[in-house]
Design a protein around this motif. Sequence first.
Motif, mmCIF file in Angstrom:
data_model
loop_
_atom_site.group_PDB
_atom_site.id
_atom_site.type_symbol
_atom_site.label_atom_id
_atom_site.label_comp_id
_atom_site.label_asym_id
_atom_site.label_seq_id
_atom_site.Cartn_x
_atom_site.Cartn_y
_atom_site.Cartn_z
ATOM 1 N N GLY A 63 60.825 29.494 42.005
ATOM 2 C CA GLY A 63 59.858 30.419 41.432
ATOM 3 C C GLY A 63 58.501 30.354 42.108
ATOM 4 O O GLY A 63 57.779 31.347 42.148
ATOM 5 N N ARG A 64 58.172 29.186 42.639
ATOM 6 C CA ARG A 64 56.928 29.030 43.408
ATOM 7 C C ARG A 64 57.169 29.335 44.886
ATOM 8 O O ARG A 64 56.287 29.812 45.585
ATOM 9 C CB ARG A 64 56.393 27.600 43.303
ATOM 10 C CG ARG A 64 55.657 27.220 42.038
ATOM 11 C CD ARG A 64 56.372 27.451 40.764
ATOM 12 N NE ARG A 64 55.762 26.721 39.663
ATOM 13 C CZ ARG A 64 55.803 27.116 38.408
ATOM 14 N NH1 ARG A 64 56.420 28.261 38.100
ATOM 15 N NH2 ARG A 64 55.264 26.399 37.457
ATOM 16 N N TRP B 63 56.533 33.958 27.885
ATOM 17 C CA TRP B 63 57.854 33.629 28.393
ATOM 18 C C TRP B 63 58.531 32.516 27.611
ATOM 19 O O TRP B 63 59.758 32.441 27.563
ATOM 20 C CB TRP B 63 57.740 33.238 29.868
ATOM 21 C CG TRP B 63 57.175 34.305 30.740
ATOM 22 C CD1 TRP B 63 55.893 34.380 31.227
ATOM 23 C CD2 TRP B 63 57.830 35.473 31.222
ATOM 24 N NE1 TRP B 63 55.729 35.510 31.993
ATOM 25 C CE2 TRP B 63 56.909 36.209 32.013
ATOM 26 C CE3 TRP B 63 59.127 35.984 31.071
ATOM 27 C CZ2 TRP B 63 57.234 37.402 32.640
ATOM 28 C CZ3 TRP B 63 59.451 37.171 31.712
ATOM 29 C CH2 TRP B 63 58.505 37.868 32.485
ATOM 30 N N ARG B 64 57.751 31.632 26.980
ATOM 31 C CA ARG B 64 58.340 30.528 26.209
ATOM 32 C C ARG B 64 58.554 30.894 24.744
ATOM 33 O O ARG B 64 59.006 30.069 23.969
ATOM 34 C CB ARG B 64 57.455 29.286 26.326
ATOM 35 C CG ARG B 64 57.367 28.725 27.740
ATOM 36 C CD ARG B 64 56.693 27.364 27.724
ATOM 37 N NE ARG B 64 56.576 26.823 29.070
ATOM 38 C CZ ARG B 64 55.457 26.848 29.794
ATOM 39 N NH1 ARG B 64 54.361 27.392 29.270
ATOM 40 N NH2 ARG B 64 55.419 26.331 31.004
ATOM 41 N N ARG C 274 62.048 36.810 24.478
ATOM 42 C CA ARG C 274 63.289 36.760 23.707
ATOM 43 C C ARG C 274 64.505 37.239 24.493
ATOM 44 O O ARG C 274 65.453 37.790 23.950
ATOM 45 C CB ARG C 274 63.114 37.533 22.403
ATOM 46 C CG ARG C 274 62.043 36.843 21.576
ATOM 47 C CD ARG C 274 61.710 37.434 20.279
ATOM 48 N NE ARG C 274 60.677 36.633 19.631
ATOM 49 C CZ ARG C 274 60.043 36.979 18.519
ATOM 50 N NH1 ARG C 274 60.352 38.114 17.918
ATOM 51 N NH2 ARG C 274 59.111 36.193 18.005
ATOM 52 N N LYS C 275 64.439 37.023 25.791
ATOM 53 C CA LYS C 275 65.569 37.307 26.661
ATOM 54 C C LYS C 275 66.150 35.989 27.166
ATOM 55 O O LYS C 275 65.444 34.984 27.265
ATOM 56 C CB LYS C 275 65.138 38.175 27.851
ATOM 57 C CG LYS C 275 64.556 39.521 27.442
ATOM 58 C CD LYS C 275 65.587 40.407 26.786
ATOM 59 C CE LYS C 275 64.995 41.753 26.396
ATOM 60 N NZ LYS C 275 65.971 42.612 25.710
ATOM 61 N N SER C 276 67.405 35.993 27.511
ATOM 62 C CA SER C 276 68.073 34.747 27.885
ATOM 63 C C SER C 276 67.466 34.091 29.126
ATOM 64 O O SER C 276 67.496 32.866 29.263
ATOM 65 C CB SER C 276 69.567 35.002 28.113
ATOM 66 O OG SER C 276 69.763 35.977 29.134
ATOM 67 N N PHE C 277 66.908 34.914 30.013
ATOM 68 C CA PHE C 277 66.354 34.357 31.236
ATOM 69 C C PHE C 277 64.828 34.339 31.227
ATOM 70 O O PHE C 277 64.190 34.233 32.272
ATOM 71 C CB PHE C 277 66.842 35.158 32.452
ATOM 72 C CG PHE C 277 68.321 35.040 32.694
ATOM 73 C CD1 PHE C 277 68.843 33.892 33.252
ATOM 74 C CD2 PHE C 277 69.174 36.065 32.339
ATOM 75 C CE1 PHE C 277 70.204 33.769 33.471
ATOM 76 C CE2 PHE C 277 70.546 35.955 32.544
ATOM 77 C CZ PHE C 277 71.060 34.801 33.114
ATOM 78 N N SER C 278 64.219 34.424 30.043
ATOM 79 C CA SER C 278 62.772 34.562 29.956
ATOM 80 C C SER C 278 62.023 33.420 30.627
ATOM 81 O O SER C 278 61.084 33.647 31.399
ATOM 82 C CB SER C 278 62.335 34.671 28.495
ATOM 83 O OG SER C 278 62.713 35.913 27.960
ATOM 84 N N GLN C 279 62.391 32.189 30.343
ATOM 85 C CA GLN C 279 61.642 31.071 30.915
ATOM 86 C C GLN C 279 61.825 30.998 32.429
ATOM 87 O O GLN C 279 60.890 30.659 33.153
ATOM 88 C CB GLN C 279 62.057 29.770 30.249
ATOM 89 C CG GLN C 279 61.615 29.688 28.790
ATOM 90 C CD GLN C 279 61.629 28.281 28.235
ATOM 91 O OE1 GLN C 279 61.419 27.312 28.952
ATOM 92 N NE2 GLN C 279 61.881 28.167 26.940
ATOM 93 N N GLU C 280 63.014 31.342 32.891
ATOM 94 C CA GLU C 280 63.250 31.377 34.344
ATOM 95 C C GLU C 280 62.368 32.434 34.993
ATOM 96 O O GLU C 280 61.741 32.188 36.026
ATOM 97 C CB GLU C 280 64.716 31.663 34.630
ATOM 98 C CG GLU C 280 65.066 31.733 36.116
ATOM 99 C CD GLU C 280 66.530 32.043 36.339
ATOM 100 O OE1 GLU C 280 66.859 32.574 37.413
ATOM 101 O OE2 GLU C 280 67.344 31.751 35.438
ATOM 102 N N ALA D 27 56.930 33.704 40.425
ATOM 103 C CA ALA D 27 55.760 34.505 40.791
ATOM 104 C C ALA D 27 56.138 35.953 41.053
ATOM 105 O O ALA D 27 55.413 36.873 40.655
ATOM 106 C CB ALA D 27 55.077 33.906 42.027
ATOM 107 N N ALA D 28 57.269 36.175 41.725
ATOM 108 C CA ALA D 28 57.675 37.546 42.050
ATOM 109 C C ALA D 28 58.002 38.332 40.792
ATOM 110 O O ALA D 28 57.650 39.511 40.675
ATOM 111 C CB ALA D 28 58.867 37.523 43.011
ATOM 112 N N CYS D 29 58.681 37.692 39.825
ATOM 113 C CA CYS D 29 59.015 38.386 38.576
ATOM 114 C C CYS D 29 57.751 38.761 37.817
ATOM 115 O O CYS D 29 57.634 39.879 37.299
ATOM 116 C CB CYS D 29 59.915 37.512 37.715
ATOM 117 S SG CYS D 29 61.607 37.324 38.340
ATOM 118 N N ASN D 30 56.791 37.834 37.725
ATOM 119 C CA ASN D 30 55.537 38.135 37.044
ATOM 120 C C ASN D 30 54.810 39.292 37.716
ATOM 121 O O ASN D 30 54.352 40.233 37.055
ATOM 122 C CB ASN D 30 54.649 36.899 37.031
ATOM 123 C CG ASN D 30 54.903 35.992 35.859
ATOM 124 O OD1 ASN D 30 54.284 36.111 34.812
ATOM 125 N ND2 ASN D 30 55.832 35.063 36.030
#
Length: 322
Positions: free
Chosen positions: A57-58, A194-195, A211-217, A222-225
């Motif tokens: 993610g970084r 996200w948490r 509240r999505k299954s991959f939220s914390q991921e 950075a790209a998703c944000n």
Amino acid sequence: MRDTEGGQGRTSKQKTNVLITLHRGYGLGDAVQMSAVLRHVAKYRPEWNADFVAEAGRHCVGRGHVQNTFEYGKSPFPDKVYDAVVEICLYDTWANWGDRPNTRVSSCLHERFGLPWDAACGRYQINWGRDVGYEMQAAMSSFIARREKLTTRAVAIHYHGDSSQAKKNLTDTQASQICDHILALGRVPLLLDWRDISPVANRADVCTTGRKSFSQEWGRDAACNAALIHQCEAFVGIDSGPSKCASSTNTPALVTWTGHHPAPFHDPAPNTTHLVPRGYHGLEPVCDDRGVIEWVEKHYNVRQYERAPVDEIKAWLTETLK
């Protein structure tokens, strides 16, 4: 912000293989700042065939700026022989420069690469591929799907950080008031939570990412944000990783400061306004230096508030979304 195809960055005939490593443990905001560092390296070290490795993610902040990007502990991992390895530990600067930002970007360039700060490379830039773009478009649709009576135009909100919370965070009440104003302006409030820890997300008229299954991921990425904020009509936040992601986009962004001065923590960006308390040059860390003050006032978009920031946040939203 750019949408790029493929994940390996630029190609070149550079002769010196260099691996740049960001130590484990750094947050999202620190990683986003590395995008500006890597932009300088690409420009000023053209003889380098540079790769970048960081935590999941970084690592994606290197996309488009270096030859290859890698995640710690995940295959594929660099297996070639490098001529040099540059290990990055990011330190706050106390140099009080009057000719550049007083951020970790400037410190890293000066201390690890012997490079000056260049305004042409100084802005954060997060490149994402089409897959991430499509994924975040689908995510946005799912976040607002149950808000049938509302517009699909969203305003992203991030008000709860991980570090120095007493000097950064807005309160749940303040966040709820901001959501009320966004709704009054005919937009959808989208909490970047996200948490899934914000009680404001329990409101029926507020959307959340948590509240999505991959939220914390997604929240660590950075790209998703950046790709999600890119789709929003505005961003309201605090000094955080998502606010730095917002500064890499063209989405109008407002970053609110309560206990810290922005000079050591956030590099300037044309889309970003920094909302600070009146008399903010006395905020921590000590920034009451004439050179720092003059540089900030010349290069940052600054807006000031009296006592509590919510009224000024509302005013900025009204002006931005009119």
